[in-house]
Design an enzyme around this catalytic site. Structure first.
Site: not given
Ligand code: UT7
Length: 331
Positions: A117, A258, A288
């Site tokens: 990215c 970004h 993204n």
């Molecule tokens: O561009 C290249 C670099 N990439 C980035 O900069 C991305 C960096 N990371 C992020 O932006 C975030 O980590 C994400 C947007 C990918 C994920 O957000 P998060 O707040 O870190 O969520 P998480 O992975 O900690 O998941 C939290 C909860 C989980 O459920 P439990 O275990 O708390 O019950 C996931 O299973 O959200 C759940 N979850 C979803 N729920 C509904 C994960 N994806 C989804 C979804 N819809 N699409």
């Protein structure tokens, strides 16, 4: 006094595929919701190149054709074409070659770059070094991604994030020291290779029935790990650039970040002391688009810029790669 020519962007055009994949449609494909995606990431919709048989070069070639037309450039004048993509048409030949062929650029050389990215930053830095030699008058940079080709639409943790687009920029030398590319700070740290990757399809895991069955040809991301590093890396490097050039918040016209997650962008802007109106955000419309996202934001908001505006481009991505460029708008 900077005695070398500065690299300036003299034209920018884009191709955005027509199909709009909304959060509501995604909610019919995986267990997710508009509320979750908007509150955790800030994406409302993303454009997708849906048609089979079309790759990154399809979008890139249209963007370059538009650029040549808008800048009244004959293809024979272009000396170099670089294409940044993590989703090349194929492993080889380079997508840069395919685009050059499609648009009739015959007198140039070039190649693909891949820095996740942060790809726009890394490739722009490469180009500015060529411009500084004084030998290059017209270089085309294409940033394009068909992310939908490597997104697993059964994986709710990644499929809402990514979109497709291509942007082409004309980069030329300027003798006016005060305009264009002023400075860069760029970093890599291989620790990131553990958290964001597409494992199969290269020489390590060539395509086989089991790599397909295990869904290894799709993006894998450990989101929290990437988030943790991104939120620090992007803010640190942007603040460092301000300090290095003695820039106060009021000296900066816009941060062009970004677009991976609205919360990462907000944290960067907060560290820089910038008000919301100085932060250019279109993640809600495009998601993204990896290394294409900064040029896509430049293209989308270009009518806001005035000659002499101080811009900070800042990114964090797979690898890890991250960095910032201090750029002064030149027209
Ligand atoms: O561009 C290249 C670099 N990439 C980035 O900069 C991305 C960096 N990371 C992020 O932006 C975030 O980590 C994400 C947007 C990918 C994920 O957000 P998060 O707040 O870190 O969520 P998480 O992975 O900690 O998941 C939290 C909860 C989980 O459920 P439990 O275990 O708390 O019950 C996931 O299973 O959200 C759940 N979850 C979803 N729920 C509904 C994960 N994806 C989804 C979804 N819809 N699409």
């Amino acid at each position: 006094m900077h005695s070398k020519p500065r690299a300036v962007i003299t034209g920018i055009e884009a191709y955005i595929p027509d199909y709009v994949l909304t959060n509501d449609e995604l909610s019919t494909m995986v267990d997710t919701s508009d509320e979750w995606i908007m509150s955790r990431v800030g994406i409302k919709e993303r454009h997708i190149l849906k048609e089979d048989g079309l790759g990154t070069s399809y979008m890139g070639a249209i963007a370059v054709e538009r650029l040549l037309k808008a800048t009244h450039t004959d293809p024979s004048e272009v000396q170099m074409l670089l294409c940044h993509c993590v989703t090349p048409d194929m492993q080889f030949p380079a997508t840069a070659n395919i685009i050059s062929d499609k648009v009739g650029i015959k007198n140039a050389w070039g190649y693909d770059t891949n820095a996740g990215c942060s790809g726009f930053l890394f490739t722009f830095e490469t180009i500015r070094r060529f411009i500084e030699t004084g030998e290059y008058k017209k270089i085309v940079l294409v940033c394009g991604e068909r992310m939908s080709g490597i997104v697993d639409y059964q994986d709710r943790s990644t499929c809402p994030l990514f979109g497709d687009a291509a942007v082409a920029l004309m980069i030329e030398p300027s003798e006016d020291d005060s305009l264009g590319f002023q400075d860069s700070i760029l970093h890599v740290d291989g620790i990131g290779r553990r958290y964001l990757y597409q494992s199969a399809g290269g020489s390590l895991y060539p395509a086989r029935e089991d790599t397909v069955a295990k869904r290894l040809h799709f993006i894998h991301q450990e989101g929290q790990q990437v988030f943790k590093h991104a939120v620090v890396g992007m803010a640190d490097v942007s603040e460092e650039m301000m300090k290095r050039h003695n820039l106060k918040a009021e000296d900066i016209a816009y941060l062009v970040p970004h677009q991976a997650n609205l919360r990462i962008i907000d944290a960067t802007a907060r560290r820089m002391g910038l008000e919301k109106d100085k932060v250019l955000i279109n993640i809600d419309k495009f998601g993204n688009t990896a290394g294409t996202s900064i040029p896509l934001a430049i293209w989308y908001f270009k009518n806001k810029f005035k000659k002499g505006d101080n811009l900070i481009f800042s990114a964090f991505g797979a690898g890890f790669t991250w960095g910032a460029i201090f750029y002064r708008w030149a027209y």
